[in-house]
Structures are given as C-alpha cells and as structure tokens.
Design a protein around this motif. Sequence first.
Motif, mmCIF file in Angstrom:
data_model
loop_
_atom_site.group_PDB
_atom_site.id
_atom_site.type_symbol
_atom_site.label_atom_id
_atom_site.label_comp_id
_atom_site.label_asym_id
_atom_site.label_seq_id
_atom_site.Cartn_x
_atom_site.Cartn_y
_atom_site.Cartn_z
ATOM 1 N N THR A 54 0.838 -1.205 0.000
ATOM 2 C CA THR A 54 0.000 0.000 0.000
ATOM 3 C C THR A 54 0.871 1.251 0.000
ATOM 4 O O THR A 54 0.610 2.208 -0.744
ATOM 5 N N ILE A 55 1.913 1.254 0.829
ATOM 6 C CA ILE A 55 2.836 2.399 0.887
ATOM 7 C C ILE A 55 3.541 2.567 -0.442
ATOM 8 O O ILE A 55 3.669 3.688 -0.963
ATOM 9 N N ARG A 56 3.993 1.469 -1.021
ATOM 10 C CA ARG A 56 4.719 1.555 -2.294
ATOM 11 C C ARG A 56 3.817 2.089 -3.402
ATOM 12 O O ARG A 56 4.255 2.873 -4.241
ATOM 13 N N TYR A 57 2.554 1.674 -3.410
ATOM 14 C CA TYR A 57 1.614 2.154 -4.418
ATOM 15 C C TYR A 57 1.385 3.648 -4.257
ATOM 16 O O TYR A 57 1.330 4.402 -5.233
ATOM 17 N N ALA A 58 1.278 4.100 -3.007
ATOM 18 C CA ALA A 58 1.087 5.532 -2.742
ATOM 19 C C ALA A 58 2.299 6.334 -3.212
ATOM 20 O O ALA A 58 2.162 7.385 -3.848
ATOM 21 N N ILE A 59 3.493 5.834 -2.916
ATOM 22 C CA ILE A 59 4.715 6.539 -3.318
ATOM 23 C C ILE A 59 4.856 6.545 -4.831
ATOM 24 O O ILE A 59 5.228 7.564 -5.435
ATOM 25 N N SER A 61 2.511 6.597 -6.944
ATOM 26 C CA SER A 61 1.569 7.609 -7.435
ATOM 27 C C SER A 61 2.153 9.005 -7.272
ATOM 28 O O SER A 61 1.998 9.857 -8.160
ATOM 29 N N LEU A 62 2.838 9.247 -6.157
ATOM 30 C CA LEU A 62 3.486 10.549 -5.945
ATOM 31 C C LEU A 62 4.588 10.779 -6.970
ATOM 32 O O LEU A 62 4.768 11.897 -7.463
ATOM 33 N N VAL A 63 5.317 9.716 -7.288
ATOM 34 C CA VAL A 63 6.372 9.820 -8.304
ATOM 35 C C VAL A 63 5.773 10.168 -9.660
ATOM 36 O O VAL A 63 6.248 11.070 -10.364
ATOM 37 N N SER A 64 4.698 9.472 -10.044
ATOM 38 C CA SER A 64 4.089 9.696 -11.354
ATOM 39 C C SER A 64 3.489 11.093 -11.465
ATOM 40 O O SER A 64 3.403 11.642 -12.569
ATOM 41 N N GLU A 65 3.087 11.690 -10.351
ATOM 42 C CA GLU A 65 2.504 13.029 -10.367
ATOM 43 C C GLU A 65 3.548 14.124 -10.137
ATOM 44 O O GLU A 65 3.200 15.301 -10.090
ATOM 45 N N GLY A 66 4.817 13.724 -9.988
ATOM 46 C CA GLY A 66 5.891 14.703 -9.928
ATOM 47 C C GLY A 66 6.160 15.316 -8.573
ATOM 48 O O GLY A 66 6.868 16.318 -8.476
ATOM 49 N N TYR A 67 5.644 14.707 -7.499
ATOM 50 C CA TYR A 67 5.887 15.261 -6.169
ATOM 51 C C TYR A 67 7.212 14.804 -5.571
ATOM 52 O O TYR A 67 7.855 15.533 -4.813
ATOM 53 N N ARG A 233 14.575 19.919 -18.149
ATOM 54 C CA ARG A 233 14.574 18.740 -17.289
ATOM 55 C C ARG A 233 13.122 18.319 -17.066
ATOM 56 O O ARG A 233 12.296 19.126 -16.633
ATOM 57 N N PRO A 234 12.776 17.066 -17.339
ATOM 58 C CA PRO A 234 11.366 16.655 -17.285
ATOM 59 C C PRO A 234 10.785 16.631 -15.884
ATOM 60 O O PRO A 234 9.563 16.616 -15.731
ATOM 61 N N ASP A 235 11.640 16.631 -14.856
ATOM 62 C CA ASP A 235 11.116 16.622 -13.492
ATOM 63 C C ASP A 235 10.733 18.014 -13.009
ATOM 64 O O ASP A 235 10.228 18.178 -11.901
#
Length: 245
Positions: A54-59, A61-67, A233-235
């Motif tokens: 669950t934690i990994r899925y949340a993280i 998602s944060l990565v994919s949204e650029g946070y 830079r894409p990030d």
Amino acid sequence: MQKYFLDKTTGSMPLYSQVKEILIHDIKTGKYPVNEMIPSETELQEMFGVSRPTIRYAIDSLVSEGYVIKERPKGTRVLAPKIIENLNKITGFTQEMKERNIQYSIEKVEIQKILANDEICTKLEIPLNSTVFLLHRVYYIENEPLASINDYLPLELDLSMDPNTYKNSLYKYLEEEKNVIISRVHEDIQVGYADKSLAEEVKMKKSEALLKRTRLSKDQNNRIIEYVVTHYRPDKYMYSVSFSR
C-alpha cells in the motif's frame, strides 16, 4: 512518530489514495521540504498502519505526479513543484518566469555569430551557409538547472553582442530596440536526449530523456524572427493547453 488513522470502512477511498493525499498535504504545507527525504517505507508503514505494498503504491503515485523522486539507496526525495506553461499564449521564457513570480537565475548567457547548418537555414528560410546569431542561455531555479536554450536569429536583426543584454527578456529587447513584436509562433514538443555537453549543463546523465521544445516565431510583419530549441529537465517542467468547442 506521528500516527495517522485512515478510513477503512467499506466504500471509503482506497488506502493508498488516503496515504497519498496526506503526504501531498504534508509536502505542500512544508512538513517535508523540497529536496528533503520523506520517511522510509518502513516508517510510513508504522505511521499509517498499512501494508508495504500500500505504501509503495502511494509513493509510486506521488512519483508519477511529480511530487517526489526515488533515489536508491538514499530514499524518496521531495521535488520542487513543476512549472506549468500555458500553450495558449505567446510569452518568452523570462516573461513567463516573472509572470509566475518564480525566482530564477541565468547561469550562462552567450551571444555569438555562427555559420548555420542546413536545418537552421531551412527553418529561418535563409540561404544555405548563412551566418546567424546564436543566443545560448541556461536557466536555474532553486539552485538547480531547469532549461538549456539555443535561440537562432537572422543576422539582419543586428543584435547587441553584449551578453548582459539578454539577462532580461529577449522579446522585450526586440520590441523596444528593434521594433519587432513576436506575434505568431509554432511549437513542437517531443522527447529529446542529452548529449554529453547538454547532460553536463542540466546535470543529467548522457542519453537521458528530456523535454524538447522547438519554436518558430514570426513578427507583426509575418517575418520569421527566431528558431528556438529548448531542452527542459522533465522533473521540473510541464505544458498545459485548454480547448473549447
């Protein structure tokens, strides 16, 4: 260690989404500052009382949204908010930064005359082997590189060769000093890849993917004024466009 209590009732928001939203709130409010690490997966498990997947899925998602960005083996680092540029309006880069009140610096400014290659001559619609101005700039935000810009302009513009001239808006300079108003642009956006020189400028690895934007600009008299190649830079950058019927 702070504990969070999630809503685990039937029909509630998925647990990973609840974790993600809480972490986004904590990032936006400064609990986890830009360039700092968020707690480890093990710590987050304990804080939220959920499984590691669950934690990994949340993280993720944060990565994919650029946070955030994962930096093994150190952990997960908070990223600065991406700059979002609206494609529905014509602005120069410096003007865009100022309008958004984004603190930036120009770490490199170079202006020179070069012999244009076939691509540049074709874009500017000038004879092959023509000489053009090359204005090269590297922009930084928050002490990190954001973009490397190569701006090719016809020799007839008779531009200043003083680099300090271009530490402010190029479009403002063209308008005030050359009576040239950029009135129409065509842009293409695609994936680009960093060669050795570009990788060093934007602090990425050679052959890593960047956001590549090319712009062809015309003035109030429909003359081609510039051909610009920008690598972001894409990030740190994204584009936004709105449509209506």
